[in-house]
Design a protein around this motif. Sequence first.
Motif, PDB file in Angstrom:
ATOM      1  N   ASP A 276     -39.228 -12.507 -28.634  1.00 25.23           N
ATOM      2  CA  ASP A 276     -40.557 -13.040 -28.325  1.00 25.23           C
ATOM      3  C   ASP A 276     -41.546 -11.955 -27.911  1.00 25.23           C
ATOM      4  O   ASP A 276     -42.761 -12.175 -27.944  1.00 25.23           O
ATOM      5  N   ASP A 277     -41.044 -10.808 -27.492  1.00 23.32           N
ATOM      6  CA  ASP A 277     -41.924  -9.714 -27.089  1.00 23.32           C
ATOM      7  C   ASP A 277     -42.382  -8.861 -28.278  1.00 23.32           C
ATOM      8  O   ASP A 277     -43.299  -8.054 -28.143  1.00 23.32           O
ATOM      9  N   TYR A 278     -41.755  -9.038 -29.410  1.00 27.13           N
ATOM     10  CA  TYR A 278     -42.102  -8.226 -30.578  1.00 27.13           C
ATOM     11  C   TYR A 278     -43.302  -8.825 -31.306  1.00 27.13           C
ATOM     12  O   TYR A 278     -43.421 -10.043 -31.425  1.00 27.13           O
ATOM     13  N   PRO A 279     -44.178  -7.971 -31.811  1.00 29.10           N
ATOM     14  CA  PRO A 279     -45.329  -8.476 -32.580  1.00 29.10           C
ATOM     15  C   PRO A 279     -44.903  -8.901 -33.973  1.00 29.10           C
ATOM     16  O   PRO A 279     -43.802  -8.602 -34.428  1.00 29.10           O
ATOM     17  N   GLN A 280     -45.797  -9.588 -34.639  1.00 26.98           N
ATOM     18  CA  GLN A 280     -45.575  -9.955 -36.033  1.00 26.98           C
ATOM     19  C   GLN A 280     -46.010  -8.804 -36.932  1.00 26.98           C
ATOM     20  O   GLN A 280     -47.053  -8.182 -36.707  1.00 26.98           O
ATOM     21  N   VAL A 281     -45.203  -8.520 -37.933  1.00 26.03           N
ATOM     22  CA  VAL A 281     -45.626  -7.597 -38.989  1.00 26.03           C
ATOM     23  C   VAL A 281     -46.604  -8.354 -39.880  1.00 26.03           C
ATOM     24  O   VAL A 281     -46.270  -9.397 -40.445  1.00 26.03           O
ATOM     25  N   ILE A 282     -47.825  -7.838 -39.970  1.00 26.79           N
ATOM     26  CA  ILE A 282     -48.857  -8.521 -40.763  1.00 26.79           C
ATOM     27  C   ILE A 282     -48.816  -7.998 -42.192  1.00 26.79           C
ATOM     28  O   ILE A 282     -48.931  -6.795 -42.423  1.00 26.79           O
ATOM     29  N   GLU A 283     -48.621  -8.909 -43.124  1.00 27.01           N
ATOM     30  CA  GLU A 283     -48.622  -8.539 -44.541  1.00 27.01           C
ATOM     31  C   GLU A 283     -49.200  -9.679 -45.349  1.00 27.01           C
ATOM     32  O   GLU A 283     -49.395 -10.796 -44.848  1.00 27.01           O
ATOM     33  N   ALA A 284     -49.476  -9.402 -46.605  1.00 21.37           N
ATOM     34  CA  ALA A 284     -50.098 -10.385 -47.486  1.00 21.37           C
ATOM     35  C   ALA A 284     -49.312 -11.682 -47.468  1.00 21.37           C
ATOM     36  O   ALA A 284     -48.082 -11.691 -47.498  1.00 21.37           O
ATOM     37  N   GLY A 285     -50.037 -12.783 -47.407  1.00 22.91           N
ATOM     38  CA  GLY A 285     -49.408 -14.089 -47.416  1.00 22.91           C
ATOM     39  C   GLY A 285     -49.314 -14.735 -46.056  1.00 22.91           C
ATOM     40  O   GLY A 285     -49.178 -15.951 -45.945  1.00 22.91           O
ATOM     41  N   SER A 286     -49.385 -13.920 -44.985  1.00 25.89           N
ATOM     42  CA  SER A 286     -49.332 -14.485 -43.642  1.00 25.89           C
ATOM     43  C   SER A 286     -50.741 -14.932 -43.242  1.00 25.89           C
ATOM     44  O   SER A 286     -51.743 -14.427 -43.747  1.00 25.89           O
ATOM     45  N   TRP A 287     -50.815 -15.870 -42.308  1.00 30.02           N
ATOM     46  CA  TRP A 287     -52.133 -16.389 -41.942  1.00 30.02           C
ATOM     47  C   TRP A 287     -52.960 -15.326 -41.215  1.00 30.02           C
ATOM     48  O   TRP A 287     -54.186 -15.296 -41.340  1.00 30.02           O
ATOM     49  N   LEU A 288     -52.303 -14.423 -40.478  1.00 29.44           N
ATOM     50  CA  LEU A 288     -53.057 -13.341 -39.830  1.00 29.44           C
ATOM     51  C   LEU A 288     -53.675 -12.419 -40.885  1.00 29.44           C
ATOM     52  O   LEU A 288     -54.792 -11.926 -40.712  1.00 29.44           O
ATOM     53  N   ALA A 289     -52.938 -12.182 -41.970  1.00 30.23           N
ATOM     54  CA  ALA A 289     -53.492 -11.371 -43.060  1.00 30.23           C
ATOM     55  C   ALA A 289     -54.704 -12.055 -43.669  1.00 30.23           C
ATOM     56  O   ALA A 289     -55.700 -11.401 -44.011  1.00 30.23           O
ATOM     57  N   PRO A 297     -51.341  -8.639 -53.268  1.00 29.16           N
ATOM     58  CA  PRO A 297     -51.021  -7.994 -54.547  1.00 29.16           C
ATOM     59  C   PRO A 297     -50.964  -9.032 -55.668  1.00 29.16           C
ATOM     60  O   PRO A 297     -50.668 -10.207 -55.440  1.00 29.16           O
ATOM     61  N   ASN A 298     -51.229  -8.591 -56.869  1.00 30.52           N
ATOM     62  CA  ASN A 298     -51.153  -9.489 -58.021  1.00 30.52           C
ATOM     63  C   ASN A 298     -49.761 -10.099 -58.134  1.00 30.52           C
ATOM     64  O   ASN A 298     -48.754  -9.421 -57.917  1.00 30.52           O
ATOM     65  N   GLU A 299     -49.721 -11.366 -58.451  1.00 32.93           N
ATOM     66  CA  GLU A 299     -48.470 -12.093 -58.678  1.00 32.93           C
ATOM     67  C   GLU A 299     -47.632 -12.288 -57.409  1.00 32.93           C
ATOM     68  O   GLU A 299     -46.504 -12.779 -57.489  1.00 32.93           O
ATOM     69  N   PHE A 300     -48.137 -11.901 -56.259  1.00 28.30           N
ATOM     70  CA  PHE A 300     -47.330 -12.032 -55.038  1.00 28.30           C
ATOM     71  C   PHE A 300     -47.209 -13.495 -54.636  1.00 28.30           C
ATOM     72  O   PHE A 300     -48.200 -14.218 -54.567  1.00 28.30           O
ATOM     73  N   THR A 301     -45.971 -13.921 -54.386  1.00 31.97           N
ATOM     74  CA  THR A 301     -45.720 -15.303 -53.958  1.00 31.97           C
ATOM     75  C   THR A 301     -44.925 -15.276 -52.662  1.00 31.97           C
ATOM     76  O   THR A 301     -43.757 -14.930 -52.652  1.00 31.97           O
ATOM     77  N   MET A 302     -45.561 -15.619 -51.574  1.00 28.46           N
ATOM     78  CA  MET A 302     -44.910 -15.622 -50.264  1.00 28.46           C
ATOM     79  C   MET A 302     -44.119 -16.920 -50.094  1.00 28.46           C
ATOM     80  O   MET A 302     -44.594 -18.002 -50.443  1.00 28.46           O
ATOM     81  N   ALA A 303     -42.913 -16.810 -49.599  1.00 27.47           N
ATOM     82  CA  ALA A 303     -42.117 -17.986 -49.248  1.00 27.47           C
ATOM     83  C   ALA A 303     -41.261 -17.630 -48.045  1.00 27.47           C
ATOM     84  O   ALA A 303     -40.898 -16.470 -47.841  1.00 27.47           O
ATOM     85  N   ALA A 304     -40.942 -18.621 -47.231  1.00 29.21           N
ATOM     86  CA  ALA A 304     -40.115 -18.400 -46.043  1.00 29.21           C
ATOM     87  C   ALA A 304     -39.267 -19.630 -45.807  1.00 29.21           C
ATOM     88  O   ALA A 304     -39.596 -20.733 -46.256  1.00 29.21           O
ATOM     89  N   GLY A 305     -38.158 -19.419 -45.074  1.00 32.84           N
ATOM     90  CA  GLY A 305     -37.288 -20.530 -44.751  1.00 32.84           C
ATOM     91  C   GLY A 305     -36.301 -20.833 -45.857  1.00 32.84           C
ATOM     92  O   GLY A 305     -36.318 -21.913 -46.451  1.00 32.84           O
ATOM     93  N   PHE A 306     -35.415 -19.893 -46.155  1.00 36.38           N
ATOM     94  CA  PHE A 306     -34.459 -20.053 -47.248  1.00 36.38           C
ATOM     95  C   PHE A 306     -33.219 -20.812 -46.770  1.00 36.38           C
ATOM     96  O   PHE A 306     -32.949 -20.880 -45.569  1.00 36.38           O
ATOM     97  N   PRO A 307     -32.455 -21.389 -47.704  1.00 37.30           N
ATOM     98  CA  PRO A 307     -31.273 -22.166 -47.310  1.00 37.30           C
ATOM     99  C   PRO A 307     -30.332 -21.350 -46.425  1.00 37.30           C
ATOM    100  O   PRO A 307     -30.171 -20.134 -46.606  1.00 37.30           O
ATOM    101  N   ALA A 308     -29.687 -22.035 -45.493  1.00 40.50           N
ATOM    102  CA  ALA A 308     -28.791 -21.363 -44.551  1.00 40.50           C
ATOM    103  C   ALA A 308     -27.435 -21.092 -45.190  1.00 40.50           C
ATOM    104  O   ALA A 308     -26.992 -21.821 -46.095  1.00 40.50           O
ATOM    105  N   CYS A 309     -26.771 -20.042 -44.706  1.00 44.01           N
ATOM    106  CA  CYS A 309     -25.386 -19.804 -45.091  1.00 44.01           C
ATOM    107  C   CYS A 309     -24.488 -20.814 -44.361  1.00 44.01           C
ATOM    108  O   CYS A 309     -24.887 -21.399 -43.353  1.00 44.01           O
ATOM    109  N   GLU A 310     -23.276 -20.989 -44.874  1.00 43.37           N
ATOM    110  CA  GLU A 310     -22.359 -21.942 -44.245  1.00 43.37           C
ATOM    111  C   GLU A 310     -21.968 -21.531 -42.834  1.00 43.37           C
ATOM    112  O   GLU A 310     -21.614 -22.356 -42.001  1.00 43.37           O
ATOM    113  N   SER A 311     -22.008 -20.228 -42.556  1.00 41.13           N
ATOM    114  CA  SER A 311     -21.594 -19.725 -41.244  1.00 41.13           C
ATOM    115  C   SER A 311     -22.377 -18.468 -40.921  1.00 41.13           C
ATOM    116  O   SER A 311     -22.856 -17.766 -41.818  1.00 41.13           O
ATOM    117  N   LYS A 312     -22.515 -18.172 -39.629  1.00 43.55           N
ATOM    118  CA  LYS A 312     -23.115 -16.904 -39.229  1.00 43.55           C
ATOM    119  C   LYS A 312     -22.110 -15.757 -39.324  1.00 43.55           C
ATOM    120  O   LYS A 312     -22.488 -14.596 -39.260  1.00 43.55           O
TER     121      LYS A 312
END
Length: 511
Positions: A276-289, A297-312
């Motif tokens: 929680d003390d770390y800042p966000q890395v700002i890059e294309a696609g984020s709302w801060l950007a 960048p051309n053709e850039f498609t931001m996505a987040a929240g990928f399927p979870a693995c079965e185990s950590k």
Amino acid sequence: MKQVVWTIAGSDSGGGAGIQADIKAMQSFGVHGCTAITALTAQNSLGVEALNPISTEVIESQLLALEHDMKAAVIKIGMLANVQQIQLVSEHIKHYQSTWSVPPLVVYDPVAIASSGDLLTEEDTVSAIKECLLPLVDVITPNTHETQLLTGVYLIGPSAVREAAAKLQSWGAKAVVIKGGHWDYPSGYCIDYCIDGSTDGGSEYWLGNEKIQTPHSHGTGCSMASVIAACLAKQYPLKDAFILAKAYINQGLKAAVRYGEGIGPVAQTCFPENLDDYPQVIEAGSWLADELDFDAPNEFTMAAGFPACESKQLGLYAVVDTVDWLEKCLAQGIKTVQLRMKQGTERELDDAVAAAVMLGKKYDGHVYINDHWQLAIKHGAYGVHLGQEDLLEANLVAIKEAGLRLGLSTHGFYEMLRAHNYRPSYMAFGAIYPTTTKDMTGQIQGLEKLKHFVPLMSDYPTVAIGGIDLARASEVAATGVGSVAVVRAITEASDYQQAIAELQMAINSDG
């Protein structure tokens, strides 16, 4: 021996800034701080009452003593009270850089205005700074006021920040960190900027977080520059020093305590372990950007929240370059395997990925495809593994919509926080040790960093990779990392079946 870092700066009698803050911040990062004092200020929480410059003779005697016995890996420069001091320190720095077997890096924090608003340097020092000192500086760390004072550029937006940084670089500074604590853009946020001219073509980094509401922020500039100096002394890349320094300041602002009737000091704490003390890395696609009007960048498609693995706990993770080796590993009970094929015709790659996916289903294993995300989608792979350089090229939306897991490589703290933007399925840290499989110059992480990475990214399955063999597997697993990835430890073993069994035992006994 600990790395030695000098601070050439003024003394704050109130204990919140100057060399007092420098030494505390440096100690928090495990380096030894030495001092050459340039001025004695009479100040408290209400402000600066007097500034008493030290004579150049006394400053020189301090520098000569330190040079004789305690040479520095990094020299951090703070307040220089007059032109004579700037000239003296510049002459000594020039001497160190030309004669020491390992020239020191120089971090310059141009102390012009304290948080309380008091002017701490004479007005005629600015031209001397530009002419004498900046050509010797590796990293300059001004706040917004100091940036405007030095460059004459009013910081009204990202383009102005870049313009000011370019001016500082044109005068000799190799890298620039502009601290955004006084810059309320976008409203309610603190945005910090770094441009590193030592990389090919130059690399820029933006960090952002919500402003931490406290009046007690005395010494933030000194402390941030000192953490950067300490991290550089420990051979961290600048982007990692930048993000760690920012996290340290955020942590200190949250813990700040009032001393006296005015502005209290930022708290000097410890290595930042709370995400929680770390800042966000700002890059294309984020709302801060978007708020900062960054061009995507051309053709850039931001996505987040990928399927979870079965185990950590992914366990032993085999990374192989042929389908034959992939099947051998799966047949021996390894559940997580990556096919990393860097060469081959389009047909050969297509056939290999198709075969790998079928083998994963046959052995009930989890097969990741390295880089070739289009083929991974086409053949329904369990997941795809990408490097940081692939993030702007791959169609992340397509990968996510196809239901594939996403693994991301990281090399250090900055890349780890960048990967966190995408909320991948797992995160890989490397190279832990030197490896012959690829050139990792300047990117060796070691166990010390791994011990920080794992708890910071505890929400993810974590993977350690790079130079890990049987002799090292146990100590790597003992860090708490959920998976140990190996390449040559299996494929170059005289008996791969025995090697797999021994690696599994080493990892599971300590993991």
